[in-house]
Design a protein around this motif. Structure first.
Motif, mmCIF file in Angstrom:
data_model
loop_
_atom_site.group_PDB
_atom_site.id
_atom_site.type_symbol
_atom_site.label_atom_id
_atom_site.label_comp_id
_atom_site.label_asym_id
_atom_site.label_seq_id
_atom_site.Cartn_x
_atom_site.Cartn_y
_atom_site.Cartn_z
ATOM 1 N N VAL A 192 0.833 -1.209 0.000
ATOM 2 C CA VAL A 192 0.000 0.000 0.000
ATOM 3 C C VAL A 192 0.867 1.258 0.000
ATOM 4 N N LEU A 193 1.903 1.265 0.824
ATOM 5 C CA LEU A 193 2.780 2.430 0.901
ATOM 6 C C LEU A 193 3.534 2.657 -0.417
ATOM 7 N N VAL A 194 4.072 1.576 -0.982
ATOM 8 C CA VAL A 194 4.801 1.687 -2.250
ATOM 9 C C VAL A 194 3.874 2.162 -3.365
ATOM 10 N N ALA A 195 2.677 1.601 -3.420
ATOM 11 C CA ALA A 195 1.701 1.999 -4.445
ATOM 12 C C ALA A 195 1.345 3.473 -4.309
ATOM 13 N N ALA A 196 1.108 3.912 -3.075
ATOM 14 C CA ALA A 196 0.708 5.298 -2.835
ATOM 15 C C ALA A 196 1.772 6.288 -3.304
ATOM 16 N N VAL A 197 3.036 5.918 -3.126
ATOM 17 C CA VAL A 197 4.125 6.818 -3.502
ATOM 18 C C VAL A 197 4.458 6.717 -4.988
ATOM 19 N N THR A 198 4.597 5.492 -5.495
ATOM 20 C CA THR A 198 5.117 5.317 -6.858
ATOM 21 C C THR A 198 4.117 5.658 -7.957
ATOM 22 N N ILE A 199 2.825 5.510 -7.689
ATOM 23 C CA ILE A 199 1.831 5.862 -8.716
ATOM 24 C C ILE A 199 1.925 7.343 -9.056
#
Length: 462
Positions: A192-199
C-alpha cells in the motif's frame, strides 16, 4: 552442472577481477583527467547540496535528485554489505571500500554531468536521461545496442533484484524478527505504501525521499556515533587495525577464519561499489531530472552521494563492528551490525537498527522503481510506464513470500551488465566531461571575482 551452479559461475565471472578492475580503473582515469576534483572541489560540492539555484530546466531540485539517488543507494548494503565484506575480508575490507569510494566519486561526478548534458524530454513532457541517453546521443547512434543493453538490464534489476525481492525480504525478516509481525501483514502495509508513492511518479518519490533520506541518515549516523562514543577508547585502535589489515594478512581470531590482503581488497572494493553504485549507471537517471543549467554543477552534487554513502555511513558501520568486537564472532549479515548496536544500547539497539534497516530498504524500493520506469520508457515509450508500475507493485506484494536464490543471482548478473555499457560511455566521453568541467569552473571563478568586487565596493561606501 545444474542451473544454480551455472548462474553462480556466471555471477562470479561478471563480478570477478575484470569488472572490478574496469570499475576502479575508470575511476582512476577520471580522477587523473579531472586533477583530483573529488578532493579539491568537495567543499564546493557539499555547499551545492543546499545552495544550488535550481534555475535550469528539469522536474525536481538538485537536492531532491540527490535524495532520490541516495534513496536507491543507501540501503541494506550499508548495514548487511559492510558486515559481509568485513566477515570475509577482515577489517582491511573497510579500507578498500574507502578506495573504491574515493575513485568512485570521480565516476559519479562524470555520470551526473553527462546525465544533464545529454538529457531529453519524453512524450509526457518529463525529463528523461541517464546512461542510455548519453550512450546514444554522446557516443552516437551506432552504439544504441549498448544503450538497449543498459536499459533492459535496468528493468530486470528493478523488477527482480535490488528494487524488489532483496529489499522486501529484508523488511519482512526485520519486522518479524524484532517485533513478531506476520509476513502477510508487512506485505500488505508495504504494498500500500509503495503503491501510494510510486503511482505519483517522480514528483511523489522525490518529495518522500527528500524528507525520509536525510532523516534516516541522521538517525543512523547519530546512533552509530553513540556506539563509537561508548567504545571511544577502542576507536584509535580500530582505525589502525583497518589500515594494517588492508596491507597485511588478518590472523584468525574467535569465529573469524582469517583473511589475505587479496580477500580484503576484493570484498572491500566489490561491496563498496555495490553500496554506492558508482559506475553502475543508476544514479544519473535521477540526476538527469535536476533543475540546473550546468552539467558540472549536478555532477558535483551527485558526487556527494558516494561520499555520504560510503565515506560516512559505511565507515560508521565498519567501525561499530570493530570497536564492539562482534566481527570476530559467529554472527553474519544484519545480525552482526545488530549485535554491535546492542553492545552500546542493550535495550534499544536492536530496535534502532531494525528501524534504520526498514527505512533504508523502503527508500531503495522507491528509488529503483523510478530507475526501472525510466529504462522501460526508453525501450517502449511512455505507454509502458503505467503497466510497469502495476507489475512492480505486484512484485512487491509477492516478494514477501518468495526466497528464490536463482532470481537473486540473476539480478546480480544483470546488475553487473548495467555497468559495462555505462563504463564504456564514461571512457568514451571523458573529453566532454573535462571540457564541461573547465567551462563550469571558469564560471565559478568569474562569479567569485564579481562577488569580491561587490564586497569591496560595499566596504568603500561604508
Amino acid at each position: 552442472m545444474d542451473f544454480m551452479q551455472l548462474l553462480d559461475s556466471i555471477d562470479n565471472f561478471i563480478w570477478g577481477p575484470p569488472l572490478l578492475a574496469l570499475l576502479v580503473g575508470t575511476g582512476i582515469w577520471l580522477t587523473l583527467r579531472l586533477s583530483l576534483l573529488q578532493i579539491i572541489r568537495l567543499p564546493l560540492a557539499l555547499k551545492l547540496i543546499f545552495s544550488a539555484k535550481s534555475d535550469g530546466k528539469g522536474d525536481i531540485s538538485s537536492f531532491q535528485a540527490l535524495c532520490t539517488a541516495l534513496a536507491a543507494t543507501v540501503g541494506t548494503g550499508n548495514i548487511v554489505g559492510v558486515a559481509t565484506a568485513m566477515k570475509a575480508g577482515g577489517p582491511g575490507a573497510l579500507f578498500w571500500m574507502w578506495m573504491a569510494a574515493f575513485f568512485g566519486m570521480a565516476t559519479k561526478y562524470a555520470e551526473g554531468l553527462l546525465a544533464i548534458k545529454y538529457r531529453s524530454v519524453d512524450a509526457n513532457g518529463q525529463v528523461a536521461g541517464g546512461p542510455m541517453y548519453y550512450i546514444e546521443q554522446g557516443l552516437g547512434k551506432k552504439y544504441r545496442p549498448l544503450a538497449v543493453m543498459f536499459a533492459a538490464s535496468g528493468v530486470l534489476v528493478a523488477y527482480f533484484g535490488i528494487g524488489t525481492f532483496a529489499q522486501v525480504n529484508a523488511i519482512v525478516d526485520a519486522t518479524k524478527g524484532a517485533f513478531g509481525v506476520p509476513e502477510y501483514v508487512t506485505a500488505i502495509i508495504l504494498t500500500v505504501l509503495v503503491a501510494a508513492v510510486t503511482i505519483g511518479g517522480l514528483q511523489s518519490i522525490a518529495k518522500v525521499s527528500s524528507k525520509v533520506v536525510p532523516f534516516m541518515a541522521v538517525v543512523y549516523v547519530v546512533t552509530a556515533m553513540g556506539v563509537l562514543i561508548v567504545h571511544a577508547d577502542k576507536v584509535p585502535g580500530a582505525i589502525k587495525l583497518v589500515i594494517d589489515s588492508a596491507f597485511n594478512t588478518t590472523a584468525a581470531t574467535g569465529g573469524f577464519l582469517g583473511a589475505t590482503v587479496m580477500m580484503a581488497m576484493r570484498n572491500g572494493i566489490a561491496r563498496g561499489v555495490f553500496s554506492n553504485e558508482s559506475g553502475l549507471g543508476s544514479a544519473p537517471i535521477a540526476a538527469a531530472a535536476a533543475k540546473t543549467k550546468w552539467p558540472a554543477e549536478q555532477g558535483l552534487v551527485s558526487m556527494t552521494g558516494t561520499f555520504i554513502d560510503t565515506i560516512i555511513i559505511c565507515t560508521m558501520t565498519g567501525l561499530c563492528l570493530i570497536v564492539s568486537d562482534v566481527w570476530v564472532g559467529d554472527l553474519k549479515g544484519a545480525a552482526l551490525t545488530q549485535a554491535a548496536f546492542a553492545s552500546a544500547f542493550p535495550a534499544t539497539g536492536t530496535a534502532l537498527l531494525t528501524f534504520g534497516l526498514i527505512l533504508f530498504a523502503f527508500t531503495t524500493i522507491l528509488g529503483w522503481n523510478y530507475y526501472g520506469e525510466r529504462c522501460i520508457e526508453y525501450l517502449f515509450g511512455v505507454k509502458s510506464i503505467m503497466p510497469y508500475r502495476i507489475v512492480f507493485i505486484g512484485l512487491i506484494a509477492s516478494g514477501a513470500f518468495l526466497k528464490l536464490e536463482a532470481i537473486w543471482l540473476l539480478a546480480d548478473i544483470v546488475n553487473g551488465l548495467m555497468a559495462i555499457p555505462n563504463l564504456i560511455a564514461l571512457l568514451g566521453l571523458t573529453g566532454v566531461v573535462v571540457a564541461e568541467t573547465k567551462r563550469y569552473l571558469a564560471y565559478v571563478k568569474n562569479n567569485e571575482v564579481e562577488e569580491e568586487i561587490e564586497d569591496l565596493e560595499v566596504e568603500q561606501i561604508k
